[in-house]
Each structure stands twice: as structure tokens, then as C-alpha cells.
Design an enzyme around this catalytic site. Structure first.
Site, PDB file in Angstrom:
ATOM      1  N   CYS A 143     -17.920  33.296 -54.949  1.00 26.90           N
ATOM      2  CA  CYS A 143     -16.581  33.040 -54.412  1.00 26.90           C
ATOM      3  C   CYS A 143     -15.913  34.305 -53.889  1.00 26.90           C
ATOM      4  CB  CYS A 143     -15.690  32.365 -55.448  1.00 26.90           C
ATOM      5  SG  CYS A 143     -15.386  33.361 -56.927  1.00 26.90           S
TER       6      CYS A 143
ATOM      7  N   HIS B 238      -6.407  44.326 -50.126  1.00 29.47           N
ATOM      8  CA  HIS B 238      -5.441  43.231 -50.249  1.00 29.47           C
ATOM      9  C   HIS B 238      -5.113  42.629 -48.892  1.00 29.47           C
ATOM     10  CE1 HIS B 238      -1.308  41.556 -50.472  1.00 29.47           C
ATOM     11  NE2 HIS B 238      -1.726  41.100 -51.642  1.00 29.47           N
TER      12      HIS B 238
END
Length: 847
Positions: free
Chosen positions: A799, A424
Site C-alpha cells: 500500500c 508529504h
């Protein structure tokens, strides 16, 4: 064992000699170019890599051939490595080979006793340490009587006098350098620089131009460019009475140009200085690069010993390549190929000045480039408070969670104890352009004491540290930083790259700020907008939590209706900034528990805000918790079981599309369904999205277009891409999760052991950093082939974070993808990498 050498084994380097870089190495070929420029290069010979390899295996070359190398000049030679590529390095240069008692006596007559002693001593020390492998401490003395002591020490250790035969000296030096090249450590260092395991080594034997002796004598270097900035500036120095480790009487360092701090070469020998400048400028044109000239002045006579590519920082590399192309020395295509794509990352961020000292306290994974200095904070709230006071801070966490995004926005850098390249903290930091280090080894965080501990040292909250996200180093205190270099050279290089590039480059952008950054770096649209990041705003999070706690669809719709205008405005702003460029919006992806507090205090505050008993809140949070949340109720699974969320988002997108059209901007939004694994999932979501669109068209009387696509993140979706493609306008491979699921690795935790795995060659590279072409890449190729077979006009992209990695971009282009999408600050890297792959492909086809 003696053998006759082939004619190409030892070649005198003349203008017409058959010197070939693959055979004799780069240094030999460079010296030949200097000779062709009519520079005063001492007589030099190239020894082929084949001969060097034979010498390493114990073959002794013909003594007559070696003896001829000492002819003319002062009778002494140097031996230098000449690998095929300069960056591969090689063993250290050995100077003054051939000096012995008789030569020493002659040097005393011609250059004086002090100079003769220094020259002889320097060679004895070098030979004893590097050839005879004797203890360096025994041969480290200088000063009066040092030569006699060194010769006596050699005699005592070797039970023989120091070798007097120049040919024997040269033979042993050649053999020592050849074997040093084949040593395991040297081989590993070369391989780390891209050299093949069996990389050849040539050697250059050159007559010595003595830098110790009477008159103006010494050695030096000169270059016309600053190695750090790339700006035009003469740099270098001249060391009088110094050659290698040998120092003559009166040794001193002079400045090249006039300087108030001391004497300069320009003042002492203006004609020699002018020649040096002229040679340097000529080498730039003839050798097609900025060169550092190595020279010797011997009693006022100038000799050019070597020319090396100027060592350069990333910002200097860009300036140099662009300057050479603008001056017509190299074509723009070559300028594009000369810059390492990763180097652009350094230009977009602050960097620690390489000339500044570093007090390194820890190292971790260089997750997001750039450098920053700030005060340590341990919570997002503390980071926000620090920003409000106008104080730069570094957010230090064990690992970040979605709620930390506000703190990351407020901080100037992020440091985490855990995590990997796609954790993250790493992904968000790259998107924000924040320097970030994750998985820092040896650090521990004491949240209660508000203290960072590392290596026996402790740093309290509020103390300054510096993080270098480019190298992964954590430094104590502040450091001197270089500003970003987004200058004319940077933009010119990328404009040239775009002219050669075949594959599109978009940006992953979640906020208007991200979108503006993407436009600044000339992204061709947004390839991934993660809508969930919009819900962590302080004003939106309570509404999101209210929706999560709603028991009935009707109640959820009420809460989502409050989010609808906010979400619509988000999309209106993105569409406005992107000005008609494509925008791919991923529907809600994360599990719902990420929006809920996990600590007791947070749960109590939530209970008060919702006017619910604490026990109800606790039970609901426990009910939403999952053993494997990244494989659980998230993505399309949430969209099917709680369809009101996707209905709201689709309506917000379409209303924003209509509003943008009314403002004069025609938008065709791309809606992407995450975490698909079955065709039926796409059919269900597509039916609901089409229904929302139809209803809005009826309500408003306005027509609009949109494209519906799928994010391929599961192995099954890649394998069943043919079925899925029939219902999709585009597929975009989310390689972060696809890698995670293919390997069965947690992208947040794999950093703990990934270093050991790469070191032991379980994996060649961290698969979250560089796309695994054999496994994940095969899924990507299979999915692409099957999708295009079923739907030839389908758009296919990547992506995931691999979309910003140069090596992975090259694979994506070879796979025939239409575009890659990456963090905004990696867009320039992707543009350059894609251009270079296009240039390589054209070169291969023309060949």
C-alpha cells in the site's frame, strides 16, 4: 585491409530476401514490407550489423560489392541508420553519396544547373561536417558560387580535392556512421531509451530519388492521424525542390490537401495524392500501426522512401491502440501491451500542449502528473482565500506539513523547494490528483517579502506561473493546456486490461472525494485509509489538540467522545461510496506534535483557546517534540501508550459498520495496525479492538465481522512476518517507510542529493520512486514467504506509493501479492501495469 563479405552482409531488399530485424535492423525490415506491398520503393540494400561493426574497426569492405550499390538509377545513394528498435535512433541520414564532378555534369544536363549545384553542394557540406569533421561554419553558405567555395574550402583544409570515387565516398560515410554509433554520448543516449550497451546497428543504402529538378519535384511526409490527439486527420507537408538541407531554385512548402492559404499537392497532382493516401491506409493494415510515409516526387514520379511509426503523445497512443484493435488489425491483448502505463497519468490531468512555447524557469522532481496555471501563494490560508475569490493558485512552500492539507485542497498545483517522491507534498498531491513538483532546484522563497526567486528572476505573490508535474518543469506565466482525455478509448483499453489482470488493484483513499475518484477509476476497494488526515479539518483540529493536552485518560476520553460521531460519519460515508468493496482503515499513525503549532503566534492562539498559560502550552509542545519523530512515538507505539485513541477509532469503525448494515450494505471493515515491529504489539492492540467489538455487540445486540491486519513498515516486521501473521488476517507492506528505514534515508530530505546518487550510480533509481528489488524487495519476499508458511490463507499486499509504479507492480505480481493499493489517480496505471505483467507471464509460460 580488405575482406570478402558474407552473403548476408549486404543484401538487396527484395520480397524474398533474408532480411532479419535483429541482423539488419528495423528500417531494413520495414522497407522489405513496403516492397512486399508493391509500393514504389527505390532499390535498397541492407548492410548487416556485423559488417557495420567491422567497418567501425577499420575493416574495408570489398570495393566491387560496394560499387554494385551505385548501379541503375541516377547513380547516387543515401545511407540511413537501421537499429534493431526505431526509438534507439542512430546517426543522421547522408544523402546523394556518389555525386562528383562527372555526376554533377550529367545532372546539369538532366536536371538543370541550379538543381545539380544544390545536390552537389548538399553532399559536400554533409561530407565535410560529418565525415571529414571540418568546421561547420565553413560549410554553411548557400546561393550563387557556394559550391565552388565549398570545394575550395575542403581542398584548403584537407590538402586534397574532394573525393571523386563513389566507392571511397561510401566507404568513408559508412565508417563515419558506424563510429558515430559507438561514440560514448550516443551510447548513453541509447541506454536512456532502453537499448543494451552493445546494441547493434545496421545500415540501409538506397538509390536516390532526387527531390530537386524539373517539373513537380520535392519531398514530403504524410500520415492519417493527429500525433497529439490521436484523432483521424491527415497531416504532413510537401517541400518542393527540397531534399534534406539542399534547396533548389523555387523551393517552397505546399499543403497536402486543398487549403485557402496556398497551393496544395492534392490540386497539383491529384493522382499522386490519391496514391499516397492509398499507400498510407494500406501500410496501417499491413504494418499493423499508424505509419508516417516519407516520399519523394521526382518530375511527377512518386517514390516511397521510408515508413515510420507515427510519433504520438500519450493520448494519441491510447486512441491508436484501441482503434487498431477495434478494426481487427491487432488483438486486444496486443493493444493492452502497446500503451506505456505511465502514459495514462497524462490522460487523467490537464497537460501543457506540446506545440506551445515554454518559458522554463526551474526544474524539480515530477512528483504528481498534470499541469496547472495559477497565481503564486505562499501559505495555506492564502490558498484558501484565493479559492474563495474563484482564482486559481499554485501553493509554493519550502516543504509542506500536515497543516497545509487545507491549502493543497484549495490550490490547483503545488511547488516545493525541498522533498522527494514520497515526501508529504508528493504523497498528498498524488492522492488529490494535483500537479506537484518537489525538490525544485535553484528556487528560493522569501516568505517575508512574499517572493519566489529563481535564476536571477523574481516572482511576487499573485503573479502567474505554470507547473508541469509530468515533466517537473516550472514555467513563467500561463501556458496553453490540453484537457484530460478520459474518453471511450481510455475506458475501453482499461476494460480489456482488467480481463487479463490477475492481481487486484485498490486505492489509497482518505476522504469521500478520494473514494469517489477510486470508484470512478474502478478500484477494487480501499487498501489504505489514513485516518489522521481526517483530524486536520478546521472543526476537528481544536478537539484533537484538547485531547493532546489532557493529562488523564478520563479527560482524553471526553475529548475523543466528541470526535467519535464525526469519525463514525466519515466511515459511514466511505462504506456507502465503496458499496460493499473492502475498505482497509489504518489506525492513527503520526506523532502528536504534528497537530500542534510550531510558531509563537500559533502557540498563543492555542493557549487562548484552551484557557491555559502560554508557558504551559510551550512546555507541552516542547515535551512532545522528538529528535526523530518518524522513528519515535507514532503508530502502534502511540496506540499502546495512549490506547484511548485506538479504542475510539475501533468503536467508530464498528458503529459505522452496523449503521451501513442497517442501510442494506454489508461491510467487513479491515483494520490495520501501523508501524508494527513485534508480535506482542499486535496481540495488545488486537485484544483491545476485540474488547471494543464485544462491548458494542452486547450494547446493540448486533453482530458484525471485521478483519484485523498489520502494516509492515519496519525491517523487523518483515523478518518476523511469520510470528505476526499468526495474529493477522492480512499484511500490507507500507513500502514508503520500509524503504526509509531499510536505507536509513529521510524520504522528505533525500531529494536534495538523490539526483547526484543516481547520476553516479550509487543507486540505479530513486528507491522512493521505484521499489529497490535487491534490498527492500528481498524483505518483501522474505516477509511474504514466512507469513504464508505460518498462515497460508493470509492476504498480502503493498500500500505504499510503489503500488502505483509500473516496474514495482511487476515485481509485486512476481512476488505473489494479492493486490496493490495506490493513489486514486494512479489506479488506471496500476490496472494496466498489472495486466501487462500477467500477459508477459503467460507468454513466458507458453514459451
Amino acid at each position: 585491409m580488405t575482406r570478402s563479405l558474407e552473403p548476408t552482409d549486404i543484401v538487396e531488399i527484395t520480397t524474398g530476401a533474408g532480411v532479419d530485424a535483429p541482423v539488419h535492423g528495423w528500417r531494413a525490415k520495414c522497407l522489405q514490407r513496403l516492397v512486399r506491398m508493391d509500393l514504389p520503393v527505390p532499390r535498397s540494400h541492407a548492410i548487416s550489423a556485423r559488417a557495420v561493426r567491422a567497418i567501425a574497426q577499420g575493416v574495408t569492405a570489398d570495393t566491387a560489392a560496394l560499387g554494385a550499390l551505385f548501379a541503375d538509377g541516377c547513380g547516387l545513394v543515401s545511407v540511413r541508420p537501421s537499429a534493431v528498435m526505431p526509438e534507439w535512433g542512430g546517426p543522421g541520414t547522408v544523402l546523394n553519396v556518389g555525386v562528383n564532378d562527372a555526376q554533377h555534369a550529367r545532372l546539369v544536363e538532366t536536371r538543370g544547373k541550379d538543381a545539380a549545384d544544390a545536390i552537389y553542394l548538399g553532399f559536400v557540406q554533409s561530407y565535410a561536417i560529418n565525415v571529414a569533421r571540418l568546421d561547420p561554419d565553413m560549410f554553411s553558405e548557400d546561393g550563387e558560387g557556394a559550391l565552388e567555395r565549398a570545394l575550395a574550402a575542403y581542398r584548403a583544409e584537407m590538402d586534397e580535392d574532394f573525393p571523386q570515387d563513389p566507392v571511397r565516398q561510401l566507404t568513408e560515410v559508412l565508417r563515419s556512421m558506424a563510429r558515430a554509433w559507438d561514440a560514448p554520448t550516443a551510447r548513453l543516449l541509447r541506454q536512456a531509451k532502453g537499448a543494451p550497451e552493445d546494441a547493434p546497428l545496421g545500415l540501409v543504402v538506397q538509390q536516390m530519388a532526387l527531390a530537386i529538378g524539373p517539373g513537380l519535384t520535392g519531398s514530403g511526409t504524410i500520415q492519417m492521424i493527429d500525433s497529439v490527439t490521436g484523432m483521424r486527420r491527415m497531416t504532413g507537408r510537401f517541400k518542393g525542390q527540397m531534399q534534406g538541407r539542399a534547396r533548389g531554385q523555387g523551393a517552397e512548402t505546399l499543403y497536402l490537401t486543398r487549403d485557402e492559404r496556398g497551393p496544395s499537392l492534392e490540386e497539383l497532382a491529384p493522382e499522386v495524392f490519391a496514391d499516397l493516401v492509398g499507400y498510407c491506409l494500406a501500410a496501417r493494415t499491413r504494418l499493423r500501426d499508424e505509419m508516417q510515409i516519407e516520399f519523394v516526387i521526382s518530375d511527377g514520379e512518386l517514390a516511397i522512401i521510408d515508413a515510420l511509426r507515427v510519433q504520438r503523445s500519450s493520448r494519441a497512443a491510447v486512441r491508436i491502440a484501441v482503434s487498431l484493435a477495434e478494426d481487427g488489425i491487432i488483438p486486444t491483448e496486443e493493444a493492452v501491451m502497446r500503451v506505456e502505463p505511465r502514459a495514462l497519468s497524462e490522460l487523467m490531468h490537464y497537460q501543457i500542449d506540446p506545440r506551445a512555447p515554454r518559458d522554463i524557469i526551474a526544474r524539480g522532481i515530477d512528483a504528481s502528473p498534470g499541469a496547472a496555471t495559477g497565481k503564486i501563494v505562499f501559505t495555506a490560508a492564502a490558498a484558501q482565500a484565493s479559492a474563495m475569490r474563484g482564482e486559481d493558485c499554485i501553493l509554493v512552500r519550502r516543504e509542506t506539513v500536515p497543516e497545509d492539507i487545507r491549502g493543497m485542497h484549495a490550490a490547483v498545483g503545488v511547488l516545493t523547494e525541498r522533498g522527494g517522491m514520497t515526501s508529504h507534498a508528493a504523497v498528498i498531491a498524488r492522492g488529490l490528483g494535483l500537479p506537484c513538483i518537489v525538490g525544485a532546484n535553484g528556487i528560493s522563497i522569501d516568505a517575508r517579502a512574499r517572493e519566489l526567486r529563481v535564476g536571477g528572476r523574481s516572482f511576487r505573490e499573485g503573479e502567474e506561473i505554470t507547473i508541469d508535474g509530468t515533466s517537473g518543469e516550472v514555467l513563467a506565466g500561463s501556458a496553453q493546456l490540453l484537457e484530460p482525455a478520459l474518453d471511450e478509448s481510455f475506458n475501453r483499453l482499461l476494460d480489456w486490461a482488467d480481463a487479463f489482470r490477475d492481481m487486484g488493484v485498490r486505492a489509497n483513499a482518505d476522504t469521500p472525494e478520494d473514494a469517489r475518484t477510486a470508484r470512478m477509476f474502478k478500484a477494487q476497494g480501499i487498501g489504505l485509509c489514513r485516518t489522521e488526515h481526517m483530524f486536520f479539518d478546521e472543526m476537528r483540529l481544536p478537539i484533537m489538540r484538547e485531547m493532546i493536552f489532557a493529562d488523564r485518560p478520563e479527560d482524553r476520553k471526553v475529548a475523543l467522545a466528541r470526535l467519535l460521531p464525526i469519525q463514525r460519519q466519515d466511515f459511514v460515508e466511505l462504506f456507502r461510496i465503496m458499496a460493499g468493496l473492502p475498505v482497509t482503515i489504518r489506525l492513527f499513525d503520526p506523532p502528536l506534535h504534528e497537530f500542534l503549532p510550531q510558531d509563537r503566534d500559533g502557540m498563543r492562539e492555542l493557549a487562548e483557546s484552551l484557557d491555559l498559560p502560554l508557558s504551559d502550552v510551550t512546555r507541552r509542545i516542547e515535551a512532545l517534540s522528538e529528535f526523530n519523530p518518524m522513528l519515535g512515538m507514532r503508530g502502534v507505539r502511540l496506540g499502546i501508550t495512549v490506547p484511548e485513541i485506538y479504542d475510539m477509532q475501533a468503536r467508530a469503525i464498528f458503529e459505522a459498520t452496523i449503521a451501513s448494515a442497517a442501510a442494506g450494505a454489508v461491510v467487513v471493515p479491515e483494520i490495520m495496525i501501523p508501524l508494527v515491529s513485534a508480535r506482542r504489539e499486535v496481540e495488545i492492540v488486537k485484544t483491545r479492538v476485540d474488547a471494543v467489538a464485544a462491548a458494542l455487540r452486547n450494547e446493540t445486540g448486533r453482530d458484525f465481522a471485521y478483519r484485523l491486519g498489520v502494516m509492515v513498515e519496519t525491517p523487523r516486521a518483515a523478518l518476523r512476518a511469520g510470528d505476526i501473521a499468526r495474529h493477522a488476517a492480512f499484511l500490507s507492506f507500507g513500502t514508503n517507510d520500509l524503504t526509509q528505514m531499510t536505507y536509513g534515508l529521510s524520504r522528505d530530505d533525500a531529494g536534495r542529493f538523490m539526483g547526484a546518487y543516481v547520476q553516479q550510480r550509487v543507486y540505479d533509481e530513486d528507491p522512493f520512486h521505484i521499489l529497490d528489488e535487491d534490498g527492500v524487495g528481498e524483505l518483501l519476499l522474505t516477509g511474504t514467504q514466512r507469513a504464508r508458511a505460518a498462515h497460508p490463507d493470509i492476504t498480502i499486499a503493498v500500500c505504499g506509493e510503489h503500488g502505483g509504479n509500473p516496474q514495482s507492480i511487476a515485481f509485486c505480481q512476481r512476488a505473489g501479492l494479492d493486490y496493490v493499493s495506490c493513489s486514486p489517480f494512479r489506479v488506471p496505471v496500476a490496472r494496466l501495469a498489472a495486466a501487462q505483467e500477467s500477459i508477459r507471464n503467460r507468454g513466458e509460460k507458453s514459451a
